[in-house]
Design a protein around this motif. Sequence first.
Motif, PDB file in Angstrom:
ATOM      1  N   LEU A  97       2.471 -39.807  48.646  1.00 14.39           N
ATOM      2  CA  LEU A  97       2.610 -38.563  49.385  1.00 14.39           C
ATOM      3  C   LEU A  97       3.992 -37.941  49.233  1.00 14.39           C
ATOM      4  O   LEU A  97       5.009 -38.638  49.347  1.00 14.39           O
ATOM      5  N   SER A  98       4.010 -36.648  48.947  1.00 11.69           N
ATOM      6  CA  SER A  98       5.247 -35.854  48.905  1.00 11.69           C
ATOM      7  C   SER A  98       6.297 -36.441  47.972  1.00 11.69           C
ATOM      8  O   SER A  98       7.489 -36.345  48.242  1.00 11.69           O
ATOM      9  N   ARG A  99       5.883 -37.047  46.864  1.00 14.36           N
ATOM     10  CA  ARG A  99       6.836 -37.669  45.923  1.00 14.36           C
ATOM     11  C   ARG A  99       7.043 -36.746  44.718  1.00 14.36           C
ATOM     12  O   ARG A  99       6.540 -36.970  43.634  1.00 14.36           O
ATOM     13  N   LYS A 100       7.820 -35.711  44.931  1.00 18.39           N
ATOM     14  CA  LYS A 100       8.104 -34.746  43.870  1.00 18.39           C
ATOM     15  C   LYS A 100       8.953 -35.377  42.762  1.00 18.39           C
ATOM     16  O   LYS A 100       9.022 -34.859  41.657  1.00 18.39           O
ATOM     17  N   ASP A 101       9.599 -36.509  43.061  1.00 14.43           N
ATOM     18  CA  ASP A 101      10.457 -37.172  42.086  1.00 14.43           C
ATOM     19  C   ASP A 101       9.671 -37.982  41.053  1.00 14.43           C
ATOM     20  O   ASP A 101      10.178 -38.273  39.978  1.00 14.43           O
ATOM     21  N   LEU A 102       8.450 -38.369  41.364  1.00 19.23           N
ATOM     22  CA  LEU A 102       7.667 -39.180  40.437  1.00 19.23           C
ATOM     23  C   LEU A 102       7.060 -38.313  39.341  1.00 19.23           C
ATOM     24  O   LEU A 102       6.498 -37.257  39.617  1.00 19.23           O
TER      25      LEU A 102
END
Length: 189
Positions: free
Chosen positions: A77-82
Motif C-alpha cells: 500500500l502507498s509504496r511509490k518507491d517500489l
Amino acid sequence: MTKRSKWTAVGLAALVCLTGGALQAQPLKNENLLVGMPQGFKLGFKDSKNGMNMQEFIPAGETVQDWTEMVTVQVFLSRKDLQPAPFLGAMQQQWAGSCKGSSATPIATGKVNGYDAASVLLRCPLLASTGKPETAIVKAIKGNDSVYVVQRAVRSVPSPERFETMKKYIESVSVCDSRLPSRPCPTVK
C-alpha cells in the motif's frame, strides 16, 4: 483512500473475480488488482501488516505448510518507491540465496493496462527446506496507489501443460482504476 478501504477494494475485486458471478454485477471503484483464485483452490492464509496485505491460495485439501501449488498475492500500500523490475531483482537474489543451482529468466518489463510491470520465471532444482523442486512465475505491477505482486508456484518441475496454465494465469493479472478513463475497470458479476 485509507489503507483499510483500499484493501477492501482490492479484496472485493479479487472476491468478485473469484466468485464467478455469484454476486450481482457491480462496477469496481478506484484502483483494483484484477486476479482470480484458480478453480479448486481455497484461501489458506491472509495477513496484513506494515502496509503490506498478503493472501495465499492453495488447492483444496492442502495446507500452506504442505502444498503442491500456491498463488500468493501481495499488495504494498502507498509504496511509490517500489519499482517492479528492481523488486523482482531483489526477489531473484533471495531465491538464488535460498536454493543452490537455481535459475531465473531475465526480468521482462512492459506495461499492463498502462501500468509499469515486470515478470520473472524462477526455478529451483531442489529446495533444501522441502526436498522438492520449485518453480514460480512472478508478476509485479506498479499502480498509482499501490504495488501489486502475484506469484504462482508449484513444488515440482511442471509439465508443459501445467507450465502453460501457470503462464496464462500470470499473464491475466492486471490492474484497473475507475478514476482513470485510460485504465477502465470491468463490470464484474
